[in-house]
Every structure is written in structure tokens, then in C-alpha cells.
Design a protein around this motif. Structure first.
Motif, PDB file in Angstrom:
ATOM      1  N   THR A  10      28.204 -43.065 -14.427  1.00 53.92           N
ATOM      2  CA  THR A  10      28.221 -43.216 -15.880  1.00 53.92           C
ATOM      3  C   THR A  10      27.984 -44.664 -16.226  1.00 53.92           C
ATOM      4  N   PRO A  11      27.223 -44.877 -17.285  1.00 56.53           N
ATOM      5  CA  PRO A  11      26.949 -46.273 -17.645  1.00 56.53           C
ATOM      6  C   PRO A  11      28.194 -46.926 -18.232  1.00 56.53           C
ATOM      7  N   PRO A  12      28.332 -48.189 -18.084  1.00 55.07           N
ATOM      8  CA  PRO A  12      29.506 -48.877 -18.647  1.00 55.07           C
ATOM      9  C   PRO A  12      29.445 -48.832 -20.188  1.00 55.07           C
ATOM     10  N   PRO A  13      30.611 -48.803 -20.869  1.00 56.53           N
ATOM     11  CA  PRO A  13      30.597 -48.742 -22.342  1.00 56.53           C
ATOM     12  C   PRO A  13      29.982 -49.995 -22.948  1.00 56.53           C
ATOM     13  N   LYS A  14      29.259 -49.756 -24.058  1.00 56.78           N
ATOM     14  CA  LYS A  14      28.597 -50.885 -24.716  1.00 56.78           C
ATOM     15  C   LYS A  14      29.577 -51.540 -25.652  1.00 56.78           C
ATOM     16  N   LYS A  15      29.523 -52.799 -25.679  1.00 57.08           N
ATOM     17  CA  LYS A  15      30.361 -53.555 -26.591  1.00 57.08           C
ATOM     18  C   LYS A  15      29.598 -53.764 -27.887  1.00 57.08           C
ATOM     19  N   PRO A  16      30.292 -53.579 -29.027  1.00 60.90           N
ATOM     20  CA  PRO A  16      29.582 -53.787 -30.299  1.00 60.90           C
ATOM     21  C   PRO A  16      29.181 -55.239 -30.465  1.00 60.90           C
ATOM     22  N   ALA A  17      28.038 -55.406 -31.093  1.00 57.69           N
ATOM     23  CA  ALA A  17      27.536 -56.758 -31.315  1.00 57.69           C
ATOM     24  C   ALA A  17      28.382 -57.425 -32.374  1.00 57.69           C
TER      25      ALA A  17
END
Length: 195
Positions: A10-17
Motif C-alpha cells: 500500500t502506498p504511504p498516506p499523502k500529507k496535505p499541502a
């Protein structure tokens, strides 16, 4: 080197900009289906209100007190009195005009309406015959018959455009209003007694 399985990972969670100066917009509480919590609460409240209304109607239908018709109230009869049956005597009238009118003689006068005679309407008075004929033609286009009369006086010859004779003044006024209309635009007509 060992083989790595990139697909099953699973891809790592994206952090909001991060935005400078503005806080990140808040996400509304949504269910996994995409329906908000507020919409679910409103629909649940509507269902509860409909169910309560239906239950109220059902309870009114099955209640035995609503099935019996209302009884009519009985009339309470008052004891008959002799004064209630008799009407009071009318008061004595002070005025005598009613009796005076019954005995008064009516004078019938013979009134005669005098007719002042025939009327004529003059719509123009000109020095030249051509101007009088032009006005006569305009009056003819309005649907009224007129005539040109010649009058000789101390100031010379005048050509008068005259309509008539009319038995009543009202008939002359009717033609005068027809000539005044916007489509005809003939103003200044005067009504006089026939001479």
C-alpha cells in the motif's frame, strides 16, 4: 538482489499541502457511501414524524369514543308567560305628515317642452372657395355631408362650411365629436340655431 512486490504494497498516506496564511479546508463528515451525517439525520427525523402522524390517525380511527356520534343537546323549555306572547302596543306618533300625505291633493301641471328649432353646425369660414372645398372634402371623408354657403358682407365674400339642419342639438354634438377624433382632426366647429 531480492525481488520486491511493489503491487501488493500500500502506498504511504499523502500529507496535505500546507498553504501559507490560510488553514486547510475542513472535510465534512461523510459516510463511506458519500452521504453526509446531516442528511441522514434529517431523513431519519422525517421518517419518525410520518410514523407518528400515521399512528395518531390509526389511534383516532380505533378509539371507541370517536365512533359514537355526538348527542344533540336537549332544548330547555321556559315556562310560558302571558307577557311573552303579547306584543307591546306601538307608541303614539307625534308627527302628522303621514295622515297629511294621505289627504293631500296632487296638482298635475301640464308642462310643455319647447323645441328651440333646428340647429346647424359651422366648421369653418374662409375667404377662398378652394379652402372651403378642401374642408368639405375632409368632412366627407369622415362620413358626414356638408355644404358651402356664400355670405356677402361689408368685409367681402365669405365661404362658410355648414352641416345640418339637425332636429336636436345632441345630434349636432354627436357629429362634432366624430369630427374631433384624432383620425379626422377637425376642430373649431360651432353649433347655432338654424337661420
Amino acid at each position: 538482489m531480492a525481488n520486491q512486490d511493489y503491487i501488493s504494497r500500500t502506498p504511504p498516506p499523502k500529507k496535505p499541502a500546507k498553504r501559507r496564511g490560510k488553514p486547510a479546508p475542513k472535510k465534512s463528515a461523510k459516510n463511506s457511501n458519500g452521504v453526509s451525517l446531516k442528511a441522514k439525520l434529517i431523513s431519519l427525523l422525517i421518517v419518525i414524524l410520518i410514523a407518528a402522524f400515521a399512528y395518531g390517525l390509526w389511534s383516532l380511527k380505533t378509539d371507541p369514543s370517536t365512533k359514537t356520534p355526538l348527542s344533540k343537546p336537549t332544548k330547555v323549555e321556559a315556562a310560558p308567560t302571558s307577557k311573552a306572547k303579547e306584543l307591546p302596543k306601538p307608541p303614539k306618533e307625534i308627527w302628522t305628515y303621514v295622515k297629511d300625505l294621505e289627504n293631500q291633493d296632487i296638482e298635475v301641471g301640464e308642462y310643455k317642452v319647447e323645441d328651440k328649432g333646428p340647429y346647424q353646425m359651422q366648421c369653418g369660414s374662409f375667404r377662398s372657395q378652394d379652402q372651403a372645398d378642401t374642408l368639405k372634402a375632409r368632412i366627407a371623408f369622415a362620413g358626414i355631408e356638408s355644404q358651402v354657403r356664400t355670405a356677402k358682407g361689408s368685409s367681402g365674400t365669405w365661404y362658410k362650411v355648414v352641416l345640418g339642419p339637425y332636429k336636436r342639438k345632441r345630434e349636432a354634438e354627436k357629429d362634432k365629436h366624430i369630427l374631433r377624433r384624432k383620425s379626422n382632426n377637425i376642430n373649431g366647429c360651432q353649433i347655432w340655431g338654424w337661420r
